[in-house]
Design an enzyme around this catalytic site. Structure first.
Site, short mmCIF file in Angstrom:
data_model
loop_
_atom_site.label_atom_id
_atom_site.label_comp_id
_atom_site.label_asym_id
_atom_site.label_seq_id
_atom_site.Cartn_x
_atom_site.Cartn_y
_atom_site.Cartn_z
N LEU A 198 10.93 1.39 7.35
CA LEU A 198 10.36 1.81 6.07
C LEU A 198 11.14 3.04 5.61
CD1 LEU A 198 7.83 1.34 4.16
CD2 LEU A 198 6.91 3.36 5.29
N LYS A 258 6.52 -1.88 2.09
CA LYS A 258 5.32 -1.31 2.70
C LYS A 258 4.15 -2.27 2.50
CE LYS A 258 3.15 3.29 3.11
NZ LYS A 258 3.13 3.38 4.56
N HIS A 291 1.06 -21.53 -0.75
CA HIS A 291 2.15 -20.88 -0.04
C HIS A 291 3.30 -20.54 -0.98
CE1 HIS A 291 0.21 -21.80 3.77
NE2 HIS A 291 1.08 -21.00 4.33
N ARG A 299 -5.59 -20.92 -2.77
CA ARG A 299 -4.63 -20.65 -1.70
C ARG A 299 -3.37 -21.52 -1.84
NH1 ARG A 299 -3.49 -22.44 3.52
NH2 ARG A 299 -2.93 -20.78 4.97
N TYR A 347 0.83 -1.20 0.00
CA TYR A 347 0.00 0.00 0.00
C TYR A 347 0.86 1.24 0.00
CZ TYR A 347 0.85 0.87 5.00
OH TYR A 347 1.44 1.16 6.21
N ARG A 379 8.52 4.26 -4.39
CA ARG A 379 8.61 3.27 -3.29
C ARG A 379 7.65 2.11 -3.55
NH1 ARG A 379 7.62 5.38 2.70
NH2 ARG A 379 5.49 5.64 1.90
N GLU A 385 11.92 2.71 14.52
CA GLU A 385 10.94 3.69 14.03
C GLU A 385 9.66 3.53 14.82
OE1 GLU A 385 9.67 2.98 9.96
OE2 GLU A 385 9.72 0.80 10.24
N1 PDD Z 1 2.65 5.09 7.57
N2 PDD Z 1 7.30 3.85 9.26
C1 PDD Z 1 6.18 3.12 9.17
C2 PDD Z 1 6.18 1.75 9.75
C3 PDD Z 1 5.04 3.65 8.53
O1 PDD Z 1 3.93 2.91 8.43
C4 PDD Z 1 5.08 4.97 8.02
C5 PDD Z 1 3.92 5.59 7.32
C6 PDD Z 1 6.28 5.70 8.15
C7 PDD Z 1 6.45 7.08 7.56
O2 PDD Z 1 6.61 7.00 6.17
P1 PDD Z 1 6.11 8.15 5.17
O3 PDD Z 1 6.83 9.37 5.55
O4 PDD Z 1 6.48 7.66 3.83
O5 PDD Z 1 4.62 8.30 5.38
C8 PDD Z 1 7.38 5.10 8.76
C9 PDD Z 1 1.55 5.37 6.70
C10 PDD Z 1 1.24 6.81 6.54
C11 PDD Z 1 0.34 4.51 7.06
O6 PDD Z 1 0.59 3.36 7.40
O7 PDD Z 1 -0.80 4.97 6.97
#
Ligand code: PDD
Length: 289
Positions: A209, A153, A110, A108, A41, A60, A185
């Site tokens: 991330l 992500k 794996h 389904r 996403y 990304r 983070e």
């Molecule tokens: N989240 N780290 C994680 C684990 C995140 O899920 C996010 C962002 C960030 C910040 O990344 P960015 O600056 O690219 O938004 C860091 C998004 C917004 C979400 O999950 O909705």
């Protein structure tokens, strides 16, 4: 998630090539996003209807799709993103577009099935992006028990949600994660520290991330002649830290008031520090361009 203005469903969503009322937008129970969380996403912000760092977000997404071998041409999303903003009549407002791409529908297995068409979902929603510089938040620290590919992500966010839920239920804004004492983070944000007027944040790699806002803030530091280190910080160094702030697409740059771990205060300040404020003001100017 108090920055999301209305916790309602969007009226319309884009699903696999068409715009539908959300209640008519349905997917198969065999979608691998539903069965395995086998999808990615992105969340792309727009200020007064204008996208901010759109290409960085799409790059990304392209990187993640390559990593997990989902075959989809990200450039096909560009017109859909513009439509998303106009469909919900947010042309002059602040908000974000959510994009989700799953591997698609298949029996389904794996392993990655062949010849599957990815499922594409896009929608826009309003976000209160103004006023972040007036907020000052408390965060919880907990062990980072996510997988070892946090640079992707992925929609499989059960660990992020579980860890953040503990913070929310206890009145904190966010959960900050550590691996063996090294702060990585937040559950949904990046984290920065200021020590002796120099800024620190965890380096890119498999444990975080690569935040788009993180990168924008690193660039702002360079522009403002603030020394920036992409070096990790340990929990036991928090006593030497002068300022802490979080970054993210909807978080933007948020000052941290306190950090609590197992009931112990590891960091506490009365107000946001000078470097945090300088970066916030520079960020506001950047998003207004
Ligand atoms: N989240 N780290 C994680 C684990 C995140 O899920 C996010 C962002 C960030 C910040 O990344 P960015 O600056 O690219 O938004 C860091 C998004 C917004 C979400 O999950 O909705």
């Amino acid at each position: 998630m108090d920055y999301v203005m209305k916790k309602t469903f969007p009226e319309v969503v884009y699903l696999n090539g068409e715009w539908l009322r959300q209640e008519h937008a349905t997917i198969s129970v065999f979608d691998r996003g539903f069965i395995f969380g086998d999808g990615l996403y992105e969340v792309i912000p727009f200020y007064s209807g204008k996208f901010f760092l759109k290409d960085a977000h799409l790059n990304r997404l392209r990187y993640g799709l390559n990593q997990v071998h989902i075959d989809f041409d990200v450039s096909r999303l560009k017109p859909v993103l513009e439509e998303a903003v106009t469909k919900v009549k947010l042309g002059e407002q602040d908000g974000a577009v959510y994009i989700q791409i799953t591997r698609g529908v298949a029996p389904r297995t794996h392993y990655y099935p062949e010849n599957v068409t990815p499922t594409i979902l896009v929608y826009a929603f309003p976000v209160a992006l103004k006023g972040f510089d007036k907020r000052f938040v408390d965060v919880l620290i907990t062990e980072d028990y996510r997988w070892h590919r946090c640079d992707i992500k992925a929609t499989s966010l059960i660990a992020n949600v579980a860890m953040n839920d503990e913070a929310i239920k206890n009145g904190f804004h966010e959960t900050i994660l550590h691996r063996q004492g090294v702060i990585t983070e937040g559950s949904h944000s990046s984290i920065f520290f200021v020590v002796n007027n120099e800024v620190y944040t965890h380096p890119e790699g498999h444990y975080i991330l690569p935040g788009i806002t993180r990168k924008a803030v690193i660039d702002l530091c360079k522009k403002l002649d603030v020394v920036i280190h992409e070096d990790p910080l340990k929990i036991d160094q928090l006593s030497e830290v002068d300022e802490v702030f979080l970054t993210g697409t909807t978080t933007q740059i948020l000052g941290v008031k306190s950090m609590i771990m197992n009931g112990e205060v590891c960091f506490k300040k009365q107000e946001a520090g000078e470097i945090t404020k300088r970066l916030q003001h520079a960020f506001i100017a950047l998003t207004a361009q």
